[in-house]
Design a protein around this motif. Structure first.
Motif, mmCIF file in Angstrom:
data_model
loop_
_atom_site.group_PDB
_atom_site.id
_atom_site.type_symbol
_atom_site.label_atom_id
_atom_site.label_comp_id
_atom_site.label_asym_id
_atom_site.label_seq_id
_atom_site.Cartn_x
_atom_site.Cartn_y
_atom_site.Cartn_z
ATOM 1 N N GLN A 98 0.821 -1.207 0.000
ATOM 2 C CA GLN A 98 0.000 0.000 0.000
ATOM 3 C C GLN A 98 0.853 1.255 0.000
ATOM 4 O O GLN A 98 0.466 2.278 -0.582
ATOM 5 N N ALA A 99 2.017 1.199 0.645
ATOM 6 C CA ALA A 99 2.906 2.360 0.692
ATOM 7 C C ALA A 99 3.755 2.494 -0.561
ATOM 8 O O ALA A 99 4.372 3.534 -0.787
ATOM 9 N N GLY A 100 3.808 1.403 -1.383
ATOM 10 C CA GLY A 100 4.603 1.447 -2.606
ATOM 11 C C GLY A 100 6.084 1.345 -2.359
ATOM 12 O O GLY A 100 6.869 2.090 -2.971
ATOM 13 N N CYS A 101 6.487 0.447 -1.455
ATOM 14 C CA CYS A 101 7.912 0.269 -1.165
ATOM 15 C C CYS A 101 8.181 -1.203 -0.880
ATOM 16 O O CYS A 101 7.261 -2.033 -0.859
ATOM 17 N N SER A 102 9.419 -1.531 -0.638
ATOM 18 C CA SER A 102 9.777 -2.908 -0.309
ATOM 19 C C SER A 102 9.446 -3.208 1.151
ATOM 20 O O SER A 102 9.275 -2.296 1.962
ATOM 21 N N GLN A 103 9.371 -4.501 1.498
ATOM 22 C CA GLN A 103 9.127 -4.872 2.887
ATOM 23 C C GLN A 103 10.265 -4.410 3.782
ATOM 24 O O GLN A 103 10.036 -4.010 4.931
ATOM 25 N N ALA A 104 11.478 -4.435 3.258
ATOM 26 C CA ALA A 104 12.630 -3.999 4.060
ATOM 27 C C ALA A 104 12.507 -2.515 4.399
ATOM 28 O O ALA A 104 12.771 -2.098 5.537
ATOM 29 N N THR A 105 12.079 -1.722 3.404
ATOM 30 C CA THR A 105 11.915 -0.289 3.652
ATOM 31 C C THR A 105 10.786 -0.046 4.647
ATOM 32 O O THR A 105 10.906 0.794 5.553
ATOM 33 N N ALA A 106 9.677 -0.776 4.481
ATOM 34 C CA ALA A 106 8.552 -0.635 5.414
ATOM 35 C C ALA A 106 8.972 -0.986 6.824
ATOM 36 O O ALA A 106 8.601 -0.311 7.794
ATOM 37 N N SER A 107 9.785 -2.048 6.965
ATOM 38 C CA SER A 107 10.243 -2.456 8.289
ATOM 39 C C SER A 107 11.135 -1.387 8.911
ATOM 40 O O SER A 107 10.984 -1.041 10.090
ATOM 41 N N ARG A 108 12.057 -0.823 8.110
ATOM 42 C CA ARG A 108 12.939 0.225 8.640
ATOM 43 C C ARG A 108 12.131 1.459 9.042
ATOM 44 O O ARG A 108 12.435 2.107 10.044
ATOM 45 N N ALA A 109 11.102 1.781 8.247
ATOM 46 C CA ALA A 109 10.281 2.955 8.553
ATOM 47 C C ALA A 109 9.520 2.786 9.856
ATOM 48 O O ALA A 109 9.402 3.716 10.655
ATOM 49 N N LEU A 110 8.995 1.588 10.082
ATOM 50 C CA LEU A 110 8.189 1.353 11.275
ATOM 51 C C LEU A 110 9.030 1.181 12.528
ATOM 52 O O LEU A 110 8.592 1.523 13.636
ATOM 53 N N THR A 111 10.235 0.638 12.365
ATOM 54 C CA THR A 111 11.078 0.396 13.535
ATOM 55 C C THR A 111 12.119 1.487 13.747
ATOM 56 O O THR A 111 12.841 1.460 14.739
ATOM 57 N N LYS A 112 12.190 2.428 12.763
ATOM 58 C CA LYS A 112 13.164 3.525 12.845
ATOM 59 C C LYS A 112 14.579 2.980 13.029
ATOM 60 O O LYS A 112 15.350 3.453 13.862
ATOM 61 N N SER A 113 14.879 1.944 12.234
ATOM 62 C CA SER A 113 16.157 1.250 12.405
ATOM 63 C C SER A 113 17.063 1.382 11.190
ATOM 64 O O SER A 113 17.967 0.588 10.999
ATOM 65 N N GLY A 114 16.816 2.356 10.339
ATOM 66 C CA GLY A 114 17.669 2.539 9.173
ATOM 67 C C GLY A 114 17.363 3.842 8.476
ATOM 68 O O GLY A 114 16.504 4.613 8.909
ATOM 69 N N ARG B 105 4.359 7.807 4.674
ATOM 70 C CA ARG B 105 3.549 6.932 3.813
ATOM 71 C C ARG B 105 3.367 5.558 4.435
ATOM 72 O O ARG B 105 2.272 4.981 4.413
ATOM 73 N N VAL B 106 4.443 5.020 5.006
ATOM 74 C CA VAL B 106 4.365 3.686 5.608
ATOM 75 C C VAL B 106 3.484 3.700 6.855
ATOM 76 O O VAL B 106 2.641 2.811 7.044
ATOM 77 N N VAL B 107 3.663 4.698 7.717
ATOM 78 C CA VAL B 107 2.845 4.782 8.931
ATOM 79 C C VAL B 107 1.372 4.974 8.562
ATOM 80 O O VAL B 107 0.486 4.349 9.160
ATOM 81 N N LYS B 108 1.105 5.799 7.552
ATOM 82 C CA LYS B 108 -0.278 6.000 7.098
ATOM 83 C C LYS B 108 -0.880 4.686 6.621
ATOM 84 O O LYS B 108 -2.024 4.346 6.950
ATOM 85 N N ALA B 109 -0.109 3.919 5.850
ATOM 86 C CA ALA B 109 -0.597 2.628 5.368
ATOM 87 C C ALA B 109 -0.836 1.663 6.524
ATOM 88 O O ALA B 109 -1.843 0.938 6.552
ATOM 89 N N ALA B 110 0.077 1.657 7.495
ATOM 90 C CA ALA B 110 -0.075 0.763 8.647
ATOM 91 C C ALA B 110 -1.315 1.106 9.452
ATOM 92 O O ALA B 110 -2.052 0.210 9.904
ATOM 93 N N VAL B 111 -1.577 2.403 9.626
ATOM 94 C CA VAL B 111 -2.759 2.837 10.374
ATOM 95 C C VAL B 111 -4.024 2.433 9.638
ATOM 96 O O VAL B 111 -4.969 1.905 10.221
ATOM 97 N N GLU B 112 -4.047 2.694 8.325
ATOM 98 C CA GLU B 112 -5.242 2.372 7.545
ATOM 99 C C GLU B 112 -5.535 0.879 7.524
ATOM 100 O O GLU B 112 -6.704 0.467 7.502
ATOM 101 N N LEU B 113 -4.501 0.069 7.548
ATOM 102 C CA LEU B 113 -4.683 -1.386 7.497
ATOM 103 C C LEU B 113 -4.821 -2.019 8.877
ATOM 104 O O LEU B 113 -5.123 -3.205 8.985
ATOM 105 N N GLY B 114 -4.578 -1.244 9.926
ATOM 106 C CA GLY B 114 -4.646 -1.800 11.276
ATOM 107 C C GLY B 114 -3.478 -2.708 11.593
ATOM 108 O O GLY B 114 -3.605 -3.647 12.393
ATOM 109 N N TYR B 115 -2.312 -2.443 10.975
ATOM 110 C CA TYR B 115 -1.134 -3.299 11.173
ATOM 111 C C TYR B 115 -0.395 -2.938 12.448
ATOM 112 O O TYR B 115 -0.232 -1.757 12.773
ATOM 113 N N ARG B 116 0.058 -3.982 13.147
ATOM 114 C CA ARG B 116 0.948 -3.787 14.290
ATOM 115 C C ARG B 116 2.083 -4.788 14.189
ATOM 116 O O ARG B 116 1.863 -5.992 14.042
ATOM 117 N N ALA B 117 3.316 -4.271 14.281
ATOM 118 C CA ALA B 117 4.490 -5.133 14.114
ATOM 119 C C ALA B 117 4.569 -6.151 15.242
ATOM 120 O O ALA B 117 4.285 -5.829 16.396
#
Length: 326
Positions: free
Chosen positions: A10-26, A35-47
């Protein structure tokens, strides 16, 4: 349940990029993080726990939602909560609803992305369906009464506070009392205080006036002219102290003196109310005690498996100089 792959798509990126965005680890751009946080909120995703950047060695997160950081009542409570949580080894994330029920669910969903150990929430209306996806962690309401969904709560009795303040004005021989409030749809605390006002007016055999609702934050440009002409009050109760100060300013712009022409009272007991002359008459709410109790209750539930419970914190009337005896 949404997966990291769903968020990335939904964010239009790779899973690795989404993971770094959500964990602030890169290294990820701020635009992509949003974009990633917006997609996670809309989908109800929690790592899931154990994901990169969220190991067991990382301090647990506690989310805090308040209506506004500009009101000293909430600012004080958040400060107390943060100090208590830091002592317990937890990080604190703060979100604002801006007194907007529509923003409230989004703010909570954003906090849930961080998989918090618990949430402390001051809600516009705890009885409304928040429509937040996924399982909720431990939740303690702060300044709200408990609801069926959220039975753990720490608050003062706002209905009783409205009753006590109105009784104080009636004892000073006021009979036409106007209640000025922020939107009731955005604050059940204001609505309960108004209900207490109505109950005391009716008990005294007096006619309650319809409340004048104003937008939250629109306190410095109030126009009370029409309400004063229609209601002709001798006293005004504002649903909080910041609004009471706005009322005093509006009355002075209209050439009226407080309390010589009209008495004014508020709720909360913020420090600035003691600094004005005359001192503001108000109901002092124990914001430090409420914040400390909310933090302790959440820790007890999360760490010790304690049952949710409702803690009622006492309030007190501060008789200042903005109310005069007729």
């Amino acid at each position: 349940m949404a997966t990291l792959a769903d968020v990335a798509a939904q964010a239009g990126c790779s899973q690795a990029t989404a993971s770094r965005a959500l964990t602030k680890s890169g290294k990820v751009s701020e635009k992509m993080v949003r974009r990633v946080v917006k997609a996670a909120v809309e989908l109800g995703y929690r790592a899931p726990f154990g994901a990169s950047g969220t190991s067991s060695r990382r301090r647990a997160v506690v989310g805090v939602l308040i209506p506004s950081i500009t009101n000293p009542v909430f600012a004080t409570s958040v400060s107390v909560i943060q100090n208590r949580m830091l002592m317990a080894g937890h990080r604190v994330l703060i979100a604002l609803s801006n007194y907007d029920p529509a923003q409230e669910a989004d703010a909570i969903a954003t906090l849930l992305v961080e998989r918090p150990a618990g949430l402390i929430l001051t809600l516009c209306n705890p009885g409304l369906d928040l429509a937040v996806s996924g399982e909720m962690p431990h939740v303690v309401l702060m300044n709200n009464r408990p609801s069926e969904r959220f039975p753990a709560a720490v608050a003062a009795d706002n209905h009783a506070a409205g009753f006590v303040m109105t009784r104080h004005l009636i004892e000073h021989h006021h009979r036409s009392i106007l209640f000025v409030s922020g939107s009731f749809a955005s604050s059940d605390r204001a609505l309960q205080r108004y209900a207490g006002y109505r109950a005391m007016m009716e008990k005294a055999g007096l006619q309650p006036l319809e409340a004048l609702e104003v937008g939250f934050g629109d306190y410095d440009g109030l126009d009370l002219g029409e309400a004063l002409r229609i209601a002709r009050p001798t006293a005004i109760i504002a649903s909080n102290d910041l609004l009471a100060l706005g009322v005093i300013g509006a009355l002075r712009r209209d050439g009226l003196s407080v309390p010589d022409d009209i008495s004014v009272a508020g709720f909360d007991g913020i420090a600035i109310g003691r600094m004005i002359n005359p001192v503001l008459t108000t109901i002092e709410m124990p914001d430090v005690s409420i914040g400390a109790a909310a933090a302790s209750l959440l820790l007890d539930m999360a760490d010790n498996g304690a049952a949710p419970r409702h803690l009622e914190i006492p309030f007190s009337l501060r008789a200042g100089g903005t109310v005069r005896r007729l």
